[in-house]
Design an enzyme around this catalytic site. Structure first.
Site, PDB file in Angstrom:
ATOM      1  N   LYS A   1       0.826  -1.218   0.000  1.00 51.72           N
ATOM      2  CA  LYS A   1       0.000   0.000   0.000  1.00 51.72           C
ATOM      3  C   LYS A   1       0.852   1.256   0.000  1.00 51.72           C
ATOM      4  O   LYS A   1       0.595   2.175  -0.763  1.00 51.72           O
ATOM      5  CB  LYS A   1      -0.888   0.078   1.259  1.00 51.72           C
ATOM      6  CG  LYS A   1      -1.950  -0.966   1.369  1.00 51.72           C
ATOM      7  CD  LYS A   1      -2.884  -0.648   2.529  1.00 51.72           C
ATOM      8  CE  LYS A   1      -2.202  -0.615   3.887  1.00 51.72           C
ATOM      9  NZ  LYS A   1      -1.667  -1.908   4.329  1.00 51.72           N
TER      10      LYS A   1
ATOM     11  N   ARG B   1      -9.087   1.717   9.605  1.00 49.89           N
ATOM     12  CA  ARG B   1      -8.661   0.344   9.877  1.00 49.89           C
ATOM     13  C   ARG B   1      -9.667  -0.396  10.732  1.00 49.89           C
ATOM     14  O   ARG B   1      -9.465  -1.569  11.034  1.00 49.89           O
ATOM     15  CB  ARG B   1      -7.348   0.391  10.637  1.00 49.89           C
ATOM     16  CG  ARG B   1      -6.110  -0.059   9.868  1.00 49.89           C
ATOM     17  CD  ARG B   1      -4.964   0.003  10.857  1.00 49.89           C
ATOM     18  NE  ARG B   1      -3.764  -0.641  10.428  1.00 49.89           N
ATOM     19  CZ  ARG B   1      -2.813  -0.089   9.694  1.00 49.89           C
ATOM     20  NH1 ARG B   1      -2.965   1.121   9.218  1.00 49.89           N
ATOM     21  NH2 ARG B   1      -1.716  -0.749   9.415  1.00 49.89           N
TER      22      ARG B   1
ATOM     23  N   ARG C   1      11.861  -5.672   4.752  1.00 48.99           N
ATOM     24  CA  ARG C   1      11.664  -4.250   4.467  1.00 48.99           C
ATOM     25  C   ARG C   1      12.734  -3.370   5.112  1.00 48.99           C
ATOM     26  O   ARG C   1      13.146  -3.584   6.237  1.00 48.99           O
ATOM     27  CB  ARG C   1      10.286  -3.828   4.982  1.00 48.99           C
ATOM     28  CG  ARG C   1       9.996  -2.362   4.779  1.00 48.99           C
ATOM     29  CD  ARG C   1       8.535  -2.091   4.690  1.00 48.99           C
ATOM     30  NE  ARG C   1       7.815  -2.325   5.940  1.00 48.99           N
ATOM     31  CZ  ARG C   1       6.494  -2.193   6.040  1.00 48.99           C
ATOM     32  NH1 ARG C   1       5.768  -1.868   4.995  1.00 48.99           N
ATOM     33  NH2 ARG C   1       5.920  -2.421   7.189  1.00 48.99           N
TER      34      ARG C   1
ATOM     35  N   ARG D   1      12.003  -1.284  10.670  1.00 49.16           N
ATOM     36  CA  ARG D   1      11.005  -0.825  11.639  1.00 49.16           C
ATOM     37  C   ARG D   1      10.908  -1.781  12.828  1.00 49.16           C
ATOM     38  O   ARG D   1      10.974  -2.985  12.656  1.00 49.16           O
ATOM     39  CB  ARG D   1       9.641  -0.731  10.954  1.00 49.16           C
ATOM     40  CG  ARG D   1       9.381   0.632  10.356  1.00 49.16           C
ATOM     41  CD  ARG D   1       8.186   0.639   9.453  1.00 49.16           C
ATOM     42  NE  ARG D   1       6.997   0.014  10.024  1.00 49.16           N
ATOM     43  CZ  ARG D   1       5.814  -0.034   9.407  1.00 49.16           C
ATOM     44  NH1 ARG D   1       5.678   0.511   8.210  1.00 49.16           N
ATOM     45  NH2 ARG D   1       4.785  -0.628   9.966  1.00 49.16           N
TER      46      ARG D   1
ATOM     47  N   ARG E   1       0.219  -8.377  13.499  1.00 48.05           N
ATOM     48  CA  ARG E   1      -0.400  -7.318  12.680  1.00 48.05           C
ATOM     49  C   ARG E   1      -1.318  -7.922  11.623  1.00 48.05           C
ATOM     50  O   ARG E   1      -2.381  -7.373  11.326  1.00 48.05           O
ATOM     51  CB  ARG E   1       0.686  -6.458  12.020  1.00 48.05           C
ATOM     52  CG  ARG E   1       1.298  -5.453  13.013  1.00 48.05           C
ATOM     53  CD  ARG E   1       2.659  -4.960  12.571  1.00 48.05           C
ATOM     54  NE  ARG E   1       2.660  -4.341  11.272  1.00 48.05           N
ATOM     55  CZ  ARG E   1       3.731  -4.243  10.478  1.00 48.05           C
ATOM     56  NH1 ARG E   1       4.895  -4.746  10.870  1.00 48.05           N
ATOM     57  NH2 ARG E   1       3.640  -3.659   9.322  1.00 48.05           N
TER      58      ARG E   1
HETATM   59  P1  ADP Z   1       1.317  -1.657   7.987  1.00 47.43           P
HETATM   60  O1  ADP Z   1       0.193  -1.307   7.063  1.00 47.43           O
HETATM   61  O2  ADP Z   1       2.521  -2.167   7.265  1.00 47.43           O
HETATM   62  O3  ADP Z   1       0.916  -2.536   9.131  1.00 47.43           O
HETATM   63  P2  ADP Z   1       1.458   1.114   8.986  1.00 47.43           P
HETATM   64  O4  ADP Z   1       2.705   1.894   8.827  1.00 47.43           O
HETATM   65  O5  ADP Z   1       0.267   1.515   8.200  1.00 47.43           O
HETATM   66  O6  ADP Z   1       1.898  -0.383   8.702  1.00 47.43           O
HETATM   67  O7  ADP Z   1       1.022   1.086  10.533  1.00 47.43           O
HETATM   68  C1  ADP Z   1       1.908   0.714  11.547  1.00 47.43           C
HETATM   69  C2  ADP Z   1       1.174   0.665  12.889  1.00 47.43           C
HETATM   70  O8  ADP Z   1       0.619   1.968  13.210  1.00 47.43           O
HETATM   71  C3  ADP Z   1      -0.024  -0.281  12.960  1.00 47.43           C
HETATM   72  O9  ADP Z   1       0.358  -1.609  13.240  1.00 47.43           O
HETATM   73  C4  ADP Z   1      -0.837   0.369  14.101  1.00 47.43           C
HETATM   74  O10 ADP Z   1      -0.307   0.064  15.367  1.00 47.43           O
HETATM   75  C5  ADP Z   1      -0.633   1.848  13.878  1.00 47.43           C
HETATM   76  N1  ADP Z   1      -1.702   2.432  13.023  1.00 47.43           N
HETATM   77  C6  ADP Z   1      -1.549   2.957  11.778  1.00 47.43           C
HETATM   78  N2  ADP Z   1      -2.730   3.369  11.286  1.00 47.43           N
HETATM   79  C7  ADP Z   1      -3.672   3.091  12.231  1.00 47.43           C
HETATM   80  C8  ADP Z   1      -5.082   3.251  12.323  1.00 47.43           C
HETATM   81  N3  ADP Z   1      -5.799   3.778  11.323  1.00 47.43           N
HETATM   82  N4  ADP Z   1      -5.694   2.830  13.453  1.00 47.43           N
HETATM   83  C9  ADP Z   1      -5.015   2.310  14.471  1.00 47.43           C
HETATM   84  N5  ADP Z   1      -3.690   2.121  14.457  1.00 47.43           N
HETATM   85  C10 ADP Z   1      -3.008   2.499  13.355  1.00 47.43           C
END
Ligand code: ADP
Ligand code: ZN
Length: 209
Positions: A13, A88, A122, A153, A164
């Site tokens: 994404k 999410r 990554r 990360r 996750r």
């Molecule tokens: P990925 O899609 O690879 O899991 P992201 O960088 O989008 O990684 O998100 C990393 C972390 O940030 C998530 O695992 C969560 O803990 C938090 N996070 C990001 N966006 C949201 C959201 N919309 N609601 C709740 N937590 C979020």
């Protein structure tokens, strides 16, 4: 154009969002990037979010919703935006519906076995935020675009990645039905080459115009 990308962690994404946002001249709004920035700056929001992120859990809805609402209200997002990583949960989706509407939701599909492989390899640039897979890099330490330092990360460790993905299935996957019912969902296969996937997304967007 008001776009949203949905898909499991590792679906690509972020990579695609950067490209599509640039192509259409709209801001790329990544809640993950915003949270990592808050953590880096040591803000109260960052301090609140850190433990959730490191455990592979979601940050509480009210925190995220407030953050996105503020971001979307800025002038650069007036004519469109690309949401990456938000909503999410069903609560977040319902909150979003109250302050704006979406034109299309792109669902990027990738088989589970590929997800773990992609995320565990990554590397992210500390300076420009670009992401790479280690197999694409000649030098694992330095960003080929800007020379910045590359890092892994904290939440890209295998056990956290599995968590996750489980959280995605439980909390986020139901949104696919939510947006299908609204007639907004478009599926894109996310397992090919990066350029091919970008073109597939562009084709979908051009078709809907
Ligand atoms: P990925 O899609 O690879 O899991 P992201 O960088 O989008 O990684 O998100 C990393 C972390 O940030 C998530 O695992 C969560 O803990 C938090 N996070 C990001 N966006 C949201 C959201 N919309 N609601 C709740 N937590 C979020
Ligand atoms: Zn860089």
């Amino acid at each position: 154009m008001r776009l949203m990308f949905v898909g499991p962690p590792g679906a690509g994404k972020g990579t695609q969002a950067v490209r599509i946002a640039a192509r259409y001249g709209i801001p790329h709004i990544s809640t993950g990037d915003m949270l990592r920035e808050e953590i880096k700056n040591g803000t109260p929001l960052g301090q609140q979010a850190k433990a959730y992120i490191e455990a592979g859990e979601l940050v509480p809805d009210d925190v995220i919703i407030g953050m996105v609402k503020e971001r979307i209200s800025r002038p650069d997002a007036r004519d469109g935006f690309l949401l990456d990583g938000f909503p999410r949960t069903r609560e977040q989706a319902e909150a979003l519906d109250k302050f704006t509407s979406l034109d299309v939701v792109i669902n990027i599909n990738v088989p589970d076995d590929k997800l773990i492989h992609r995320i565990c390899g990554r590397r992210v640039c500390r300076q420009c935020g670009a992401t790479y897979h280690e197999s694409m890099l000649e030098n694992l330490k330095q960003c080929p675009k800007c020379g910045g330092e590359l890092y892994v990360r904290d939440d890209d460790k295998e056990e956290i990645v599995r968590q996750r993905i489980a959280v995605y299935k439980e909390k986020t996957q139901p949104l696919i039905e939510y947006y299908t019912k609204k007639g907004l969902l478009e599926d894109v296969v996310g397992s090919g080459g990066i350029d091919d996937i970008t073109e597939a997304i562009v084709a979908v967007l051009e078709n809907r115009k």
